[in-house]
Design a protein around this motif. Structure first.
Motif, PDB file in Angstrom:
ATOM      1  N   LEU A   1       6.507  26.537  57.518  1.00 54.90           N
ATOM      2  CA  LEU A   1       6.289  27.557  58.533  1.00 54.90           C
ATOM      3  C   LEU A   1       7.102  27.198  59.770  1.00 54.90           C
ATOM      4  O   LEU A   1       6.823  26.214  60.446  1.00 54.90           O
ATOM      5  CB  LEU A   1       4.797  27.638  58.890  1.00 54.90           C
ATOM      6  N   THR A   2       8.135  27.976  60.038  1.00 52.03           N
ATOM      7  CA  THR A   2       8.963  27.744  61.220  1.00 52.03           C
ATOM      8  C   THR A   2       8.932  28.979  62.114  1.00 52.03           C
ATOM      9  O   THR A   2       8.665  30.100  61.652  1.00 52.03           O
ATOM     10  CB  THR A   2      10.416  27.440  60.842  1.00 52.03           C
ATOM     11  N   PHE A   3       9.254  28.768  63.365  1.00 46.08           N
ATOM     12  CA  PHE A   3       9.275  29.892  64.302  1.00 46.08           C
ATOM     13  C   PHE A   3      10.351  30.898  63.916  1.00 46.08           C
ATOM     14  O   PHE A   3      10.157  32.113  64.012  1.00 46.08           O
ATOM     15  CB  PHE A   3       9.516  29.377  65.720  1.00 46.08           C
ATOM     16  N   ALA A   4      11.493  30.405  63.472  1.00 42.97           N
ATOM     17  CA  ALA A   4      12.586  31.302  63.083  1.00 42.97           C
ATOM     18  C   ALA A   4      12.170  32.217  61.937  1.00 42.97           C
ATOM     19  O   ALA A   4      12.496  33.412  61.921  1.00 42.97           O
ATOM     20  CB  ALA A   4      13.814  30.488  62.696  1.00 42.97           C
ATOM     21  N   ASP A   5      11.428  31.660  60.954  1.00 44.52           N
ATOM     22  CA  ASP A   5      10.944  32.481  59.839  1.00 44.52           C
ATOM     23  C   ASP A   5      10.011  33.581  60.341  1.00 44.52           C
ATOM     24  O   ASP A   5      10.094  34.737  59.916  1.00 44.52           O
ATOM     25  CB  ASP A   5      10.202  31.608  58.826  1.00 44.52           C
ATOM     26  N   CYS A   6       9.105  33.212  61.234  1.00 45.12           N
ATOM     27  CA  CYS A   6       8.161  34.197  61.788  1.00 45.12           C
ATOM     28  C   CYS A   6       8.898  35.290  62.559  1.00 45.12           C
ATOM     29  O   CYS A   6       8.567  36.477  62.446  1.00 45.12           O
ATOM     30  CB  CYS A   6       7.148  33.505  62.697  1.00 45.12           C
ATOM     31  N   ALA A   7       9.889  34.901  63.344  1.00 46.74           N
ATOM     32  CA  ALA A   7      10.642  35.867  64.140  1.00 46.74           C
ATOM     33  C   ALA A   7      11.408  36.834  63.248  1.00 46.74           C
ATOM     34  O   ALA A   7      11.444  38.045  63.513  1.00 46.74           O
ATOM     35  CB  ALA A   7      11.601  35.130  65.077  1.00 46.74           C
TER      36      ALA A   7
ATOM     37  N   ARG B   1       0.162  33.954  62.906  1.00 42.63           N
ATOM     38  CA  ARG B   1       0.907  32.713  62.667  1.00 42.63           C
ATOM     39  C   ARG B   1       1.606  32.227  63.937  1.00 42.63           C
ATOM     40  O   ARG B   1       1.723  31.015  64.170  1.00 42.63           O
ATOM     41  CB  ARG B   1       1.929  32.930  61.553  1.00 42.63           C
ATOM     42  N   LEU B   2       2.067  33.144  64.761  1.00 42.85           N
ATOM     43  CA  LEU B   2       2.745  32.747  65.994  1.00 42.85           C
ATOM     44  C   LEU B   2       1.807  32.024  66.954  1.00 42.85           C
ATOM     45  O   LEU B   2       2.259  31.223  67.779  1.00 42.85           O
ATOM     46  CB  LEU B   2       3.351  33.975  66.685  1.00 42.85           C
ATOM     47  N   THR B   3       0.516  32.292  66.851  1.00 41.87           N
ATOM     48  CA  THR B   3      -0.436  31.605  67.736  1.00 41.87           C
ATOM     49  C   THR B   3      -0.557  30.119  67.394  1.00 41.87           C
ATOM     50  O   THR B   3      -1.130  29.357  68.167  1.00 41.87           O
ATOM     51  CB  THR B   3      -1.829  32.251  67.664  1.00 41.87           C
ATOM     52  N   LEU B   4      -0.058  29.715  66.229  1.00 39.17           N
ATOM     53  CA  LEU B   4      -0.115  28.306  65.839  1.00 39.17           C
ATOM     54  C   LEU B   4       0.911  27.464  66.589  1.00 39.17           C
ATOM     55  O   LEU B   4       0.831  26.234  66.584  1.00 39.17           O
ATOM     56  CB  LEU B   4       0.115  28.165  64.332  1.00 39.17           C
ATOM     57  N   PHE B   5       1.871  28.135  67.221  1.00 36.40           N
ATOM     58  CA  PHE B   5       2.886  27.417  67.991  1.00 36.40           C
ATOM     59  C   PHE B   5       2.400  27.269  69.428  1.00 36.40           C
ATOM     60  O   PHE B   5       1.793  28.169  69.999  1.00 36.40           O
ATOM     61  CB  PHE B   5       4.217  28.167  67.956  1.00 36.40           C
TER      62      PHE B   5
END
Length: 310
Positions: free
Chosen positions: A41-47, A71-75
């Motif tokens: 799970l990476t930020f780039a994948d989510c974006a 999922r973004l809230t995990l960052f």
């Protein structure tokens, strides 16, 4: 400068003068430990997934959007370049009669995270004392007038409670971030000061037009007064909280503290705590007014107590 938050855009890494490339969010160790070894799970994948969901023409992206938001809230942080997509998501879900309140809460949280330096009121995820060049923030990346859409509801009389609260939190985050970037630039501070002062003035005017609960009138009148009072208290709480987060002390003591006395005896404990904290700033600079205002509030409260027995 990039264009402001209006349409979906790919995640970029803009560079501001005197600032490093924006911070790339990473999962903390606790979250990484909970993921399976095969799960990445990476930020780039989510974006990327969020951009695809926003551009889906058949409406199939709504479910994906909801999953990506969670999922973004995990960052622990959000880069400012994600703001255009977050605003687009909010426009899709914040519709009359069909607003998805759960998703809106998540979106508004992420907007606040991306608008500030980490998050309004929390420690930034890097050291400002180590000599590191700070990552670019939203106030470095976007022109101020392009950020207006993020907090316009703070000044709106027709905004709902959740819209107004989200706008105040975001504006407080932007104001706090702008002071970190350039302490001499008070543009966003002045916007926040005006929004807080206007809201408190409106609330005080509304309070003066109404009698306390249980004194005169009928049940229908009491119910209407109660709803209006709850809305007034919620607006005061949002404004005072934003003031404490995003305004420098000298602005609070001179412009906001005299207006905070009207909420010191608020029935909402959080609102009263914020009001008393802001009003106390006047005790140093205007001790006579402070004693007079608090004395009058105590007298008024005792009068209501004797009339209602509560």
């Amino acid at each position: 400068m990039q264009p402001g938050p209006a349409t979906p855009a790919a995640v970029a890494t803009p560079t501001a003068p005197g600032r490093n490339d924006e911070l790339v969010p990473n999962l903390n160790n606790y979250v990484r430990a909970k993921l399976s070894k095969s799960e990445v799970l990476t930020f780039a994948d989510c974006a990327r997934a969020l951009a695809v969901a926003l551009n889906a023409a058949d409406g199939s992206g709504r479910e994906v959007m909801s999953k990506v938001m969670v999922r973004l809230t995990l960052f622990g942080s959000m880069p400012p370049s994600i703001l255009p997509m977050l605003v687009s998501v909010r426009l899709k879900v914040d519709l009359p009669k069909t607003a998805d309140r759960k998703l809106l809460r998540v979106v508004n949280y992420l907007v606040q995270l991306a608008a500030g330096e980490g998050s309004a009121g929390t420690v930034v995820p890097f050291s400002t004392l180590s000599g590191q060049v700070l990552p670019a923030t939203a106030t470095d990346t976007f022109e101020y007038n392009a950020l207006d859409t993020l907090w316009v509801d703070a000044k709106s009389e027709s905004a709902t409670h959740y819209q107004r609260s989200a706008a105040f939190r975001t504006l407080a985050a932007l104001s706090r971030s702008s002071l970190s970037s350039d302490p001499d630039d008070l543009t966003l501070v002045s916007h926040l000061m005006a929004a807080v002062a206007t809201t408190l003035d409106r609330c005080e005017a509304a309070r003066r037009r109404k009698v306390p609960f249980g004194i005169g009138g009928n049940k229908k009148t009491w119910d209407a007064d109660r709803r209006q009072a709850l809305e007034r208290v919620a607006a005061q709480r949002a404004a005072l909280s934003a003031s404490r987060v995003g305004l420098p002390g000298f602005v609070q003591s001179s412009k906001i503290a005299p207006r905070a006395f009207g909420a010191v005896n608020s029935p909402d404990a959080t609102c009263a705590r914020h009001a008393l904290a802001v009003a106390a700033l006047a005790a140093r600079d205007m001790p006579g007014m402070y004693v007079e205002q608090l004395g009058q509030l105590v007298a008024n409260t005792l009068e209501i107590y004797h009339k209602t027995g509560e």
